[in-house]
Design a protein around this motif. Sequence first.
Motif, PDB file in Angstrom:
ATOM      1  N   GLU A  47       8.130   5.539   5.098  1.00  0.00           N
ATOM      2  CA  GLU A  47       8.518   5.555   6.513  1.00  0.00           C
ATOM      3  C   GLU A  47      10.017   5.311   6.660  1.00  0.00           C
ATOM      4  O   GLU A  47      10.693   5.969   7.456  1.00  0.00           O
ATOM      5  CB  GLU A  47       7.728   4.522   7.314  1.00  0.00           C
ATOM      6  CG  GLU A  47       8.088   4.466   8.778  1.00  0.00           C
ATOM      7  CD  GLU A  47       7.861   5.772   9.533  1.00  0.00           C
ATOM      8  OE1 GLU A  47       8.454   5.919  10.624  1.00  0.00           O
ATOM      9  OE2 GLU A  47       7.123   6.665   9.057  1.00  0.00           O
ATOM     10  N   GLU A  85       3.275   2.213   2.169  1.00  0.00           N
ATOM     11  CA  GLU A  85       3.515   2.780   3.499  1.00  0.00           C
ATOM     12  C   GLU A  85       4.939   2.550   4.003  1.00  0.00           C
ATOM     13  O   GLU A  85       5.456   3.357   4.776  1.00  0.00           O
ATOM     14  CB  GLU A  85       2.555   2.157   4.511  1.00  0.00           C
ATOM     15  CG  GLU A  85       1.100   2.430   4.234  1.00  0.00           C
ATOM     16  CD  GLU A  85       0.187   1.693   5.200  1.00  0.00           C
ATOM     17  OE1 GLU A  85       0.661   1.247   6.251  1.00  0.00           O
ATOM     18  OE2 GLU A  85      -1.000   1.566   4.891  1.00  0.00           O
ATOM     19  N   ILE A  86       5.562   1.467   3.603  1.00  0.00           N
ATOM     20  CA  ILE A  86       6.834   1.068   4.204  1.00  0.00           C
ATOM     21  C   ILE A  86       7.983   1.947   3.717  1.00  0.00           C
ATOM     22  O   ILE A  86       8.745   2.488   4.520  1.00  0.00           O
ATOM     23  CB  ILE A  86       7.118  -0.416   3.922  1.00  0.00           C
ATOM     24  CG1 ILE A  86       6.012  -1.264   4.545  1.00  0.00           C
ATOM     25  CG2 ILE A  86       8.492  -0.811   4.459  1.00  0.00           C
ATOM     26  CD1 ILE A  86       6.018  -2.709   4.111  1.00  0.00           C
ATOM     27  N   ARG A  92       0.811  -1.213   0.000  1.00  0.00           N
ATOM     28  CA  ARG A  92       0.000   0.000   0.000  1.00  0.00           C
ATOM     29  C   ARG A  92       0.846   1.265   0.000  1.00  0.00           C
ATOM     30  O   ARG A  92       0.332   2.353   0.177  1.00  0.00           O
ATOM     31  CB  ARG A  92      -0.931   0.000   1.209  1.00  0.00           C
ATOM     32  CG  ARG A  92      -1.894  -1.170   1.173  1.00  0.00           C
ATOM     33  CD  ARG A  92      -2.920  -1.120   2.249  1.00  0.00           C
ATOM     34  NE  ARG A  92      -2.387  -0.735   3.550  1.00  0.00           N
ATOM     35  CZ  ARG A  92      -2.846  -1.181   4.694  1.00  0.00           C
ATOM     36  NH1 ARG A  92      -3.837  -2.020   4.718  1.00  0.00           N
ATOM     37  NH2 ARG A  92      -2.323  -0.786   5.823  1.00  0.00           N
TER      38      ARG A  92
END
Length: 181
Positions: free
Chosen positions: A25, A21-22, A19
């Motif tokens: 971050e 997100e990783i 998605r």
Amino acid sequence: MQFAPVQMLVVAFDGNRFRGEIWPELERLKREGVVRILDLMLVRKDGAGAVSHMVASDLSWEEASAFGETMGMLAGFARDGLPGAERGAIAGMAEMMDGHLFDEEDAFKLEQLLPNETTAAVALIEHLWAKPLLAAVSRANGFEMFNDWVEPTQIMEAGGRFAAKPAADGRQERSSDLDDG
């Protein structure tokens, strides 16, 4: 060249779709100077068993060579004492000449373990945030005796070792691994 504590993190995911997100971050943590990726290997296996690999590193060629030299020296010293340190340093530097510790053999081993429709990543993460703390310890003539990650499940498995236990006079007393009994 001094390195901060290094963690090897292995994560796996069902499927091959993310998605988004990783990576953002991870980039935030890198931008803020919290971590640096020394080496990263991603292996994906699709539904038909076809495999793809990706590698990445934040190290320049010089930094990778220095990392290999340092780690090789430590490994050589641990194995053969002082005579092994120099041989280990040379071997470690040679190992990191391509900028990566993980190689095709590592990727092959990982892909053999993965079921179809799975993605796995192996990362060597340098914890830059710890460098100033360890430098302060060193300036105070201290040294690191032990460094280990403690997972929440390990704390749970420790069970009652840290739980309150009744004292002889009926008050609650804390227990720890430092108790005599």
